[in-house]
Design an enzyme around this catalytic site. Structure first.
Site, mmCIF file in Angstrom:
data_model
loop_
_atom_site.group_PDB
_atom_site.id
_atom_site.type_symbol
_atom_site.label_atom_id
_atom_site.label_comp_id
_atom_site.label_asym_id
_atom_site.label_seq_id
_atom_site.Cartn_x
_atom_site.Cartn_y
_atom_site.Cartn_z
ATOM 1 N N CYS A 38 0.850 -1.192 0.000
ATOM 2 C CA CYS A 38 0.000 0.000 0.000
ATOM 3 C C CYS A 38 0.890 1.248 0.000
ATOM 4 O O CYS A 38 1.986 1.242 0.547
ATOM 5 C CB CYS A 38 -0.921 0.013 1.225
ATOM 6 S SG CYS A 38 -2.070 1.424 1.236
ATOM 7 N N ASP B 130 0.469 3.776 1.691
ATOM 8 C CA ASP B 130 0.448 4.363 3.036
ATOM 9 C C ASP B 130 1.868 4.621 3.561
ATOM 10 O O ASP B 130 2.713 3.718 3.549
ATOM 11 C CB ASP B 130 -0.290 3.387 3.976
ATOM 12 C CG ASP B 130 -0.653 4.043 5.296
ATOM 13 O OD1 ASP B 130 0.264 4.516 6.003
ATOM 14 O OD2 ASP B 130 -1.850 4.091 5.635
ATOM 15 N N ARG C 119 3.005 4.806 6.362
ATOM 16 C CA ARG C 119 3.405 4.083 7.580
ATOM 17 C C ARG C 119 3.830 2.649 7.311
ATOM 18 O O ARG C 119 4.127 1.905 8.247
ATOM 19 C CB ARG C 119 2.236 4.099 8.585
ATOM 20 C CG ARG C 119 1.835 5.496 9.023
ATOM 21 C CD ARG C 119 0.459 5.500 9.663
ATOM 22 N NE ARG C 119 -0.591 5.124 8.717
ATOM 23 C CZ ARG C 119 -1.878 5.013 9.026
ATOM 24 N NH1 ARG C 119 -2.265 5.247 10.274
ATOM 25 N NH2 ARG C 119 -2.775 4.676 8.114
ATOM 26 N N HIS D 145 -2.288 -3.818 5.015
ATOM 27 C CA HIS D 145 -2.089 -3.443 6.423
ATOM 28 C C HIS D 145 -3.430 -3.179 7.077
ATOM 29 O O HIS D 145 -4.344 -2.648 6.442
ATOM 30 C CB HIS D 145 -1.170 -2.219 6.542
ATOM 31 C CG HIS D 145 -1.743 -0.971 5.924
ATOM 32 N ND1 HIS D 145 -2.324 0.018 6.682
ATOM 33 C CD2 HIS D 145 -1.856 -0.572 4.644
ATOM 34 C CE1 HIS D 145 -2.759 0.981 5.874
ATOM 35 N NE2 HIS D 145 -2.486 0.648 4.628
ATOM 36 N N CYS E 108 -6.323 -0.016 6.847
ATOM 37 C CA CYS E 108 -6.040 0.607 5.540
ATOM 38 C C CYS E 108 -7.151 1.597 5.135
ATOM 39 O O CYS E 108 -8.322 1.230 5.044
ATOM 40 C CB CYS E 108 -5.893 -0.479 4.474
ATOM 41 S SG CYS E 108 -5.488 0.187 2.834
#
Ligand code: CO
Length: 210
Positions: free
Chosen positions: A42, A44, A46, A98, A101
């Site tokens: 992803c 993302d 993080r 994750h 999400c």
């Protein structure tokens, strides 16, 4: 100092430290890349692929998009996949989602986000395939997290359906496919689905003229 300038300073410090540890680090890496893994994760911020797997530059070939999707009309993903499988000859492909999400959460509501709707529709389809199981989960976060696991599984299936993977399985018995989910709250990766090379999927997807 502008915020972005901090990144350049940090980069300088990192390059210096790396050379101190291994004077040939960059020279060796600049000549050839031989990663064993393709990582589909992803976007993302993080979930940084190298950091959470303790890998260094040169070990992971990486593709990231919203909600770690494998969409067959995505020329970017397909190009990365073909390059990784045919030229780099990766042995493993990891689809890593994750928990928590945002992309999956967005797909679970009925708000229109504009062009992103077309991307999220692929996740809505996964919900529809598993509606009975998902609707039965009362806790909203638990339902989201289950969809995140099911979505990873579906994206591994989408990899297996491509002629790129089918051909590599037939001719070279690789790569193995792995579906993982990363926990933002504990930093741990939870394997949810494995697919060995040459696994038989629905015969409709198995090409006979590769
Ligand atoms: Co995400």
């Amino acid at each position: 100092m502008q915020v972005y300038e901090k990144l350049l300073l940090k980069n300088k410090a990192w390059a210096q430290e790396t050379i101190q540890d291994d004077p040939n680090f960059f020279k060796n890496l600049s000549e050839v890349q031989t990663p064993e893994f393709l990582w589909i994760g992803c976007s993302d911020s993080r979930v940084p692929a190298n950091q959470i797997t303790g890998t260094i530059p040169g070990e992971l070939f990486v593709h990231r998009n919203i909600a770690n999707m494998v969409v067959h009309t995505d020329l970017n993903l397909l190009s990365v996949l073909e390059y990784a499988v045919v030229y780099l000859k990766v042995k493993h492909i990891i689809v890593c989602g994750h928990y928590g999400c945002g992309g999956v959460k967005a797909a679970m509501n009925t708000h229109s986000y504009g062009i992103i709707n077309k991307w999220l529709r692929n996740i809505k389809d996964v919900y529809r395939f598993h509606r009975q199981e998902l609707d039965a989960i009362e806790d909203k976060d638990a339902r989201t997290n289950r969809l995140i696991e099911l979505n990873v599984r579906e994206q591994v299936m989408n990899l297996a359906k491509t002629s790129i993977i089918q051909r590599a399985w037939k001719e070279e018995q690789r790569p193995h496919l792995h579906g993982w989910v990363y926990g933002l709250d504990n930093g741990l990766i939870h394997p949810v689905f494995e697919m060995e090379a040459e696994t038989h999927i629905d015969s409709l997807y198995e090409f006979d003229n590769l």
